[in-house]
Design a protein around this motif. Structure first.
Motif, PDB file in Angstrom:
ATOM      1  N   GLU A  27       0.839  -1.211   0.000  1.00 23.86           N
ATOM      2  CA  GLU A  27       0.000   0.000   0.000  1.00 23.86           C
ATOM      3  C   GLU A  27       0.872   1.259   0.000  1.00 23.86           C
ATOM      4  O   GLU A  27       0.543   2.243  -0.646  1.00 23.86           O
ATOM      5  N   GLN A  28       1.984   1.215   0.723  1.00 25.15           N
ATOM      6  CA  GLN A  28       2.910   2.360   0.716  1.00 25.15           C
ATOM      7  C   GLN A  28       3.484   2.568  -0.679  1.00 25.15           C
ATOM      8  O   GLN A  28       3.562   3.701  -1.166  1.00 25.15           O
ATOM      9  N   ALA A  29       3.888   1.482  -1.321  1.00 27.22           N
ATOM     10  CA  ALA A  29       4.443   1.584  -2.676  1.00 27.22           C
ATOM     11  C   ALA A  29       3.392   2.110  -3.640  1.00 27.22           C
ATOM     12  O   ALA A  29       3.688   2.964  -4.488  1.00 27.22           O
ATOM     13  N   LEU A  30       2.160   1.650  -3.498  1.00 28.18           N
ATOM     14  CA  LEU A  30       1.083   2.107  -4.366  1.00 28.18           C
ATOM     15  C   LEU A  30       0.839   3.610  -4.203  1.00 28.18           C
ATOM     16  O   LEU A  30       0.613   4.317  -5.188  1.00 28.18           O
ATOM     17  N   ALA A  31       0.940   4.107  -2.985  1.00 31.46           N
ATOM     18  CA  ALA A  31       0.780   5.551  -2.752  1.00 31.46           C
ATOM     19  C   ALA A  31       1.886   6.342  -3.448  1.00 31.46           C
ATOM     20  O   ALA A  31       1.632   7.403  -4.027  1.00 31.46           O
ATOM     21  N   VAL A  32       3.112   5.819  -3.412  1.00 27.75           N
ATOM     22  CA  VAL A  32       4.227   6.484  -4.098  1.00 27.75           C
ATOM     23  C   VAL A  32       4.008   6.437  -5.605  1.00 27.75           C
ATOM     24  O   VAL A  32       4.196   7.435  -6.302  1.00 27.75           O
ATOM     25  N   PHE A  33       3.599   5.275  -6.125  1.00 26.54           N
ATOM     26  CA  PHE A  33       3.311   5.162  -7.566  1.00 26.54           C
ATOM     27  C   PHE A  33       2.259   6.181  -7.975  1.00 26.54           C
ATOM     28  O   PHE A  33       2.391   6.847  -8.994  1.00 26.54           O
ATOM     29  N   TYR A  49       1.453   1.788 -11.412  1.00 21.89           N
ATOM     30  CA  TYR A  49       0.312   2.111 -10.559  1.00 21.89           C
ATOM     31  C   TYR A  49      -0.934   1.365 -11.035  1.00 21.89           C
ATOM     32  O   TYR A  49      -1.641   0.736 -10.249  1.00 21.89           O
ATOM     33  N   LEU A  50      -1.202   1.414 -12.334  1.00 20.28           N
ATOM     34  CA  LEU A  50      -2.405   0.776 -12.876  1.00 20.28           C
ATOM     35  C   LEU A  50      -2.358  -0.741 -12.747  1.00 20.28           C
ATOM     36  O   LEU A  50      -3.380  -1.382 -12.488  1.00 20.28           O
TER      37      LEU A  50
END
Length: 191
Positions: free
Chosen positions: A9-15, A29-30
């Motif tokens: 989830e942290q990585a997704l927020a950065v993406f 991200y997609l």
């Protein structure tokens, strides 16, 4: 990405934050968002990315798939039609058309596309979308023989991938203490 939900989830927020300035990050991200969040968590941002990267074939391609996973078949159709006019590689075009046909319930059209393309016979994505699960697993077993366990690692990104079918993958995931998850059936697959 496959074993630590909080870190994912942290990585997704950065993406997400960087996706408007970097096309490759937008694709990442997609690829991740649709399989980890409900549509309301990513759909508006996906449309922002579609506008930001209108000529980026693989951004548009990933949005199409994400929309189908979210059950937004009519919206995905607009991306499908636009992608057919873009410079999408032949196998990408085939996957796109089969996905859309299956999602629209046009099984006959999907099967006809499959039968017209000799390369499709060993395409895990196509076979899975057509609900030919045994053939899809056989295609990956062949990839495992040719490339070893590490040749299967990228498939862990796909919610429909069933790692349990591959003993070498199970051993690797258990050794790394990564949870072996139940596969998620493709919601738009031909049935």
């Amino acid at each position: 990405m496959v074993g630590d939900d909080a870190l994912h989830e942290q990585a997704l927020a950065v993406f997400r934050e960087r996706s408007l300035n970097d096309r490759v990050v937008a694709i990442h991200y997609l690829v991740q968002a649709y399989r980890t969040q409900a549509p309301q968590g990513w759909i508006d941002h996906a449309y922002r990315l579609a506008t930001r990267w209108p000529d980026a074939v693989f951004v548009q391609y990933q949005i199409h798939r994400a929309l189908l996973w979210a059950g937004r078949v009519a919206e995905a159709r607009a991306f499908h039609d636009r992608l057919l006019l873009m410079d999408l590689p032949p196998q990408g075009k085939l996957v796109l058309q089969i996905r859309q046909a299956c999602a629209e319930g046009r099984v006959h059209d999907a099967v006809a596309l499959f039968e017209e393309d000799a390369e499709a016979q060993n395409n895990w994505f196509v076979l899975g979308t057509l609900s030919r699960t045994e053939e899809a697993a056989a295609a990956l077993r062949q990839a495992e023989i040719e490339n070893g366990t590490h040749g299967l690692l990228n498939y862990l990104l796909y919610p429909q991938f069933d790692a349990r079918q591959f003993p070498s993958m199970v051993r690797l995931l258990e050794r790394e203490r990564i949870e072996i998850r139940e596969p998620t059936p493709i919601p738009f697959a031909c049935g």
